[in-house]
Write a protein that holds these residues in place. Structure first.
Motif, PDB file in Angstrom:
ATOM      1  N   ILE A 183      33.208  50.405  27.567  1.00 20.58           N
ATOM      2  CA  ILE A 183      34.458  51.015  28.482  1.00 20.58           C
ATOM      3  C   ILE A 183      35.792  51.063  27.539  1.00 20.58           C
ATOM      4  N   SER A 184      36.207  52.080  27.236  1.00 15.38           N
ATOM      5  CA  SER A 184      37.457  52.151  26.712  1.00 15.38           C
ATOM      6  C   SER A 184      38.902  52.204  27.869  1.00 15.38           C
ATOM      7  N   VAL A 185      39.493  51.141  27.908  1.00 13.43           N
ATOM      8  CA  VAL A 185      40.346  50.795  29.004  1.00 13.43           C
ATOM      9  C   VAL A 185      41.843  51.187  28.417  1.00 13.43           C
ATOM     10  N   GLU A 186      42.040  52.111  28.930  1.00 14.15           N
ATOM     11  CA  GLU A 186      43.653  52.503  28.800  1.00 14.15           C
ATOM     12  C   GLU A 186      44.658  52.049  29.844  1.00 14.15           C
ATOM     13  N   CYS A 187      45.307  51.029  29.634  1.00 13.36           N
ATOM     14  CA  CYS A 187      45.986  50.347  30.776  1.00 13.36           C
ATOM     15  C   CYS A 187      47.402  50.836  30.939  1.00 13.36           C
ATOM     16  N   HIS A 188      47.796  51.643  31.890  1.00 12.76           N
ATOM     17  CA  HIS A 188      49.227  51.893  32.154  1.00 12.76           C
ATOM     18  C   HIS A 188      49.729  50.977  33.528  1.00 12.76           C
ATOM     19  N   VAL A 189      49.313  50.009  33.987  1.00 20.62           N
ATOM     20  CA  VAL A 189      49.644  49.090  35.283  1.00 20.62           C
ATOM     21  C   VAL A 189      50.133  47.954  34.612  1.00 20.62           C
ATOM     22  N   ASP A 190      51.166  47.360  35.433  1.00 19.86           N
ATOM     23  CA  ASP A 190      51.895  46.135  35.180  1.00 19.86           C
ATOM     24  C   ASP A 190      50.764  44.890  35.210  1.00 19.86           C
ATOM     25  N   LEU A 191      51.261  43.573  35.029  1.00 18.39           N
ATOM     26  CA  LEU A 191      50.527  42.550  34.985  1.00 18.39           C
ATOM     27  C   LEU A 191      49.587  42.330  36.410  1.00 18.39           C
ATOM     28  N   LYS A 192      50.459  42.502  37.493  1.00 16.85           N
ATOM     29  CA  LYS A 192      49.808  42.340  38.929  1.00 16.85           C
ATOM     30  C   LYS A 192      48.366  43.321  38.738  1.00 16.85           C
ATOM     31  N   GLY A 193      48.646  44.515  38.432  1.00 15.28           N
ATOM     32  CA  GLY A 193      47.580  45.579  38.586  1.00 15.28           C
ATOM     33  C   GLY A 193      46.483  45.190  37.600  1.00 15.28           C
ATOM     34  N   GLN A 194      46.894  44.727  36.419  1.00 11.08           N
ATOM     35  CA  GLN A 194      45.779  44.041  35.638  1.00 11.08           C
ATOM     36  C   GLN A 194      44.872  43.139  36.252  1.00 11.08           C
ATOM     37  N   GLU A 195      45.637  42.091  37.014  1.00 12.65           N
ATOM     38  CA  GLU A 195      44.831  41.126  37.558  1.00 12.65           C
ATOM     39  C   GLU A 195      43.615  41.965  38.750  1.00 12.65           C
ATOM     40  N   ASP A 196      44.274  42.948  39.168  1.00  7.31           N
ATOM     41  CA  ASP A 196      43.477  43.617  40.100  1.00  7.31           C
ATOM     42  C   ASP A 196      42.363  44.478  39.592  1.00  7.31           C
ATOM     43  N   MET A 197      42.492  44.859  38.321  1.00  2.14           N
ATOM     44  CA  MET A 197      41.531  45.425  37.629  1.00  2.14           C
ATOM     45  C   MET A 197      40.433  44.545  37.142  1.00  2.14           C
TER      46      MET A 197
ATOM     47  N   GLN B 290      55.022  51.568  30.572  1.00  2.00           N
ATOM     48  CA  GLN B 290      54.057  50.902  29.621  1.00  2.00           C
ATOM     49  C   GLN B 290      54.178  49.145  29.843  1.00  2.00           C
ATOM     50  N   PRO B 291      53.138  48.613  30.059  1.00  2.00           N
ATOM     51  CA  PRO B 291      52.990  47.115  30.046  1.00  2.00           C
ATOM     52  C   PRO B 291      53.731  46.445  28.929  1.00  2.00           C
ATOM     53  N   SER B 292      54.382  45.507  29.072  1.00  2.00           N
ATOM     54  CA  SER B 292      54.945  44.808  27.886  1.00  2.00           C
ATOM     55  C   SER B 292      53.888  43.909  27.320  1.00  2.00           C
ATOM     56  N   LYS B 293      52.747  43.586  27.987  1.00  2.00           N
ATOM     57  CA  LYS B 293      51.742  42.833  27.286  1.00  2.00           C
ATOM     58  C   LYS B 293      50.729  42.994  28.065  1.00  2.00           C
ATOM     59  N   ILE B 294      49.254  42.536  27.783  1.00  2.00           N
ATOM     60  CA  ILE B 294      48.302  42.387  28.349  1.00  2.00           C
ATOM     61  C   ILE B 294      47.939  41.057  28.955  1.00  2.00           C
ATOM     62  N   SER B 295      47.406  41.184  30.150  1.00  2.00           N
ATOM     63  CA  SER B 295      47.313  39.852  30.747  1.00  2.00           C
ATOM     64  C   SER B 295      45.995  39.046  30.132  1.00  2.00           C
ATOM     65  N   PRO B 296      46.051  37.674  30.153  1.00  2.49           N
ATOM     66  CA  PRO B 296      45.151  36.989  29.382  1.00  2.49           C
ATOM     67  C   PRO B 296      43.654  37.132  30.046  1.00  2.49           C
ATOM     68  N   SER B 297      43.573  37.380  31.213  1.00  8.01           N
ATOM     69  CA  SER B 297      42.338  37.601  32.031  1.00  8.01           C
ATOM     70  C   SER B 297      41.596  38.972  31.539  1.00  8.01           C
ATOM     71  N   LEU B 298      42.656  40.021  31.475  1.00  4.42           N
ATOM     72  CA  LEU B 298      42.279  41.298  30.821  1.00  4.42           C
ATOM     73  C   LEU B 298      41.994  41.217  29.635  1.00  4.42           C
ATOM     74  N   ALA B 299      42.560  40.817  28.667  1.00  2.00           N
ATOM     75  CA  ALA B 299      42.488  40.566  27.301  1.00  2.00           C
ATOM     76  C   ALA B 299      41.008  39.905  26.822  1.00  2.00           C
ATOM     77  N   SER B 300      40.675  38.818  27.911  1.00  2.00           N
ATOM     78  CA  SER B 300      39.319  38.128  27.741  1.00  2.00           C
ATOM     79  C   SER B 300      38.065  39.150  27.794  1.00  2.00           C
ATOM     80  N   LEU B 301      38.214  40.178  28.608  1.00  2.00           N
ATOM     81  CA  LEU B 301      37.206  41.246  28.742  1.00  2.00           C
ATOM     82  C   LEU B 301      37.056  42.022  27.355  1.00  2.00           C
TER      83      LEU B 301
END
Length: 501
Positions: free
Chosen positions: A158-172, A244-255
């Motif tokens: 899955i190619s995930v193109e992320c346009h959400v903030d850190l909280k939204g990334q945790e939801d993802m 654009q998010p300034s960074k990717i959350s650690p939990s999303l990056a681990s995926l």
């Protein structure tokens, strides 16, 4: 319309009948023009049962970088990029056709929440940003993907193109964990050699490509990598900086452990594969690059780099009508995941079908260090049978194209007016032979187009496309698809031989 009805409608509209040349249908007998029956060395039943192409079983035990992966771009869209309809059922359709890499463009929820999302309206959505395309729930996309992936499935990326903030990334991350369960690869796999990860280690699993932003080579330079997969000359320039998010959350990056996706801007990325090594960089880097930029780099450098790191090529943003790039050129430079707009049955989609037909969506890359050898390809194009009646009165010819590393070649037959024979079948007799003397090329493809001979631009009537190495020798019937990828009975009788000099 229910999800089941929608999926059935999508299948009817978008399914392509390439497999009829691999598995000839037994319940739909061929209708051939009489002159053909006097040429072949067998009866119509035997001829009809002969496959036009064959495929070889793919070994899943090579490293990930040794494969091409059938990939879909903007998977959620059913039509054009700017105003196309979006649906989660499109993911089911693509995966059932053995597309093994799908794209999710994640955007903020329709309704903001103070904390973690508590309902679907507060969860991220999937859409083509800054267009008139409608959004669909991120959760429904994950659920659709999960419904197709089973224990025997080759890995789905899955190619995930992320346009959400850190909280939204945790939801993802929470949604993917809930929907995919144990199928989701969320960290390094146990008891797997990290230097030789292969598809066999990940059967029935879901891998994410997660975009990362890494620091520049030195503090005075601009960042060499971006988290966006958009073409910087098009879509990226339309995106407001604050989205654009300034960074990717650690939990999303681990995926993205096995596909740390980076978009290069600095030219040093191609200089040597060893630039992406721990501890400076994660082990499993995936280069994410636009078709507008990939061909500016040397072919041999790209191929060598692709032996060490995965690479995904996505279409430039100006392809608003969902046309496709030259995917063979990308495969030739060693790119593994070449994103194709499945909404159009153009040359790119025809070639993609020819590459992956009869497989599970993963195909081994060729060994380019084999000795060069000459081959002679001979194609006798005899005649065309069972044309739709509306082609009566028009002049038709066959254009034969060889897509080859040394340069594409094309030839054509004479133009002939179709005839309706006493058995009621409409057809054309050409009976011409063409030969190609070339070096053997594992990535050569042959396409036969039936063309309407007109004043001005000639219209395409029907097509057959196959990887040269998959073509079966001898007398064969190539079943022709219309320009929407459907087989409606038309076929061309050929005699194909390939001899090594």
């Amino acid at each position: 319309m229910s999800d089941v009805e929608l999926l059935a409608d999508i299948d009817r509209t978008f399914c392509i009948d390439t497999r009829v040349n691999l598995y000839p249908p037994t319940d739909e007998p061929l209708r051939l023009i009489p002159p053909i029956l006097g040429i072949v060395d067998c009866g119509i039943d035997e001829l009809s049962a002969r496959p036009a192409i064959r495929v070889h079983e793919v070994d899943p035990n090579y490293p990930l970088t040794q494969y091409y992966v059938s990939s879909s771009h903007n998977t959620y869209l059913l039509s054009r990029q700017l105003v196309g309809k979006s649906t989660a059922e499109s993911y089911r359709h693509i995966l059932q056709r053995h597309g093994c890499c799908v794209e999710i463009d994640a955007w903020p929820a329709k309704r903001a929440a103070d904390g973690p999302a508590t309902c679907e309206e507060e969860e991220p959505t999937v859409t083509h940003g800054y267009t008139l395309s409608k959004s669909i729930p991120f959760r429904s996309v994950c659920r659709a993907i999960n419904g197709v992936v089973d224990n025997d499935s080759w890995p789905v990326m899955i190619s995930v193109e992320c346009h959400v903030d850190l909280k939204g990334q945790e939801d993802m991350v929470r949604i993917m964990t809930e929907e995919f369960g144990d199928k989701l690869v969320n960290d390094q796999l146990e008891n797997v050699d990290d230097e030789r990860v292969c598809p066999a280690d990940m059967m029935g699993r879901v891998l994410c490509m997660v975009y990362r932003i890494l620091p520049p080579p030195n503090p005075d330079e601009d960042s060499s990598f971006s988290s966006s997969s958009s073409d910087s000359d098009s879509e990226a320039s339309q995106t407001p900086p604050e989205v654009q998010p300034s960074k990717i959350s650690p939990s999303l990056a681990s995926l993205g452990f096995y596909a740390r996706s980076l978009k290069p801007h600095h030219p040093t990325w191609i200089s040597t594969p060893s630039i992406f090594t721990p501890p400076t960089y994660p082990r499993h880097i995936l280069i994410n690059i636009s078709e507008a930029k990939i061909h500016s780099y040397p072919l041999q450098s790209l191929w060598t780099h692709g032996l060490h790191h995965l690479r995904r090529v996505f279409p430039k943003g100006t392809r608003i009508r969902s046309s496709n790039m030259d995917i063979i050129r990308c495969w030739r430079n060693g790119s593994h995941v070449v994103s194709v707009n499945w909404q159009e049955y153009d040359r790119g989609m025809q070639v993609n079908e020819a590459m992956f037909v009869g497989t599970d969506g993963w195909v081994l890359k060729p060994a380019l260090d084999e000795p060069k050898r000459m081959v002679r390809m001979s194609l006798r194009v005899v005649g065309l049978s069972d044309l739709p009646g509306e082609n009566l009165g028009k002049h038709l010819y066959a254009r034969v194209q060889l897509f080859h590393s040394a340069g594409d070649q094309k030839v054509k037959t004479k133009s002939v007016k179709p005839t309706e024979y006493p058995n009621g079948v409409v057809g054309v007799m050409w009976d011409q032979t063409f030969e190609f003397d070339v070096e053997w090329d594992e990535l050569a493809f042959l396409r036969l187009l039936v063309m309407e001979d007109e004043f001005g631009r000639d219209d395409k009537v029907a097509v057959f496309c196959a990887r040269v190495g998959n073509l079966c020798d001898g007398w064969r019937v190539w079943r022709l698809l219309d320009m929407k990828g459907k087989w409606k009975g038309s076929s061309v009788l050929v005699n194909w031989t390939l001899r090594h000099e």
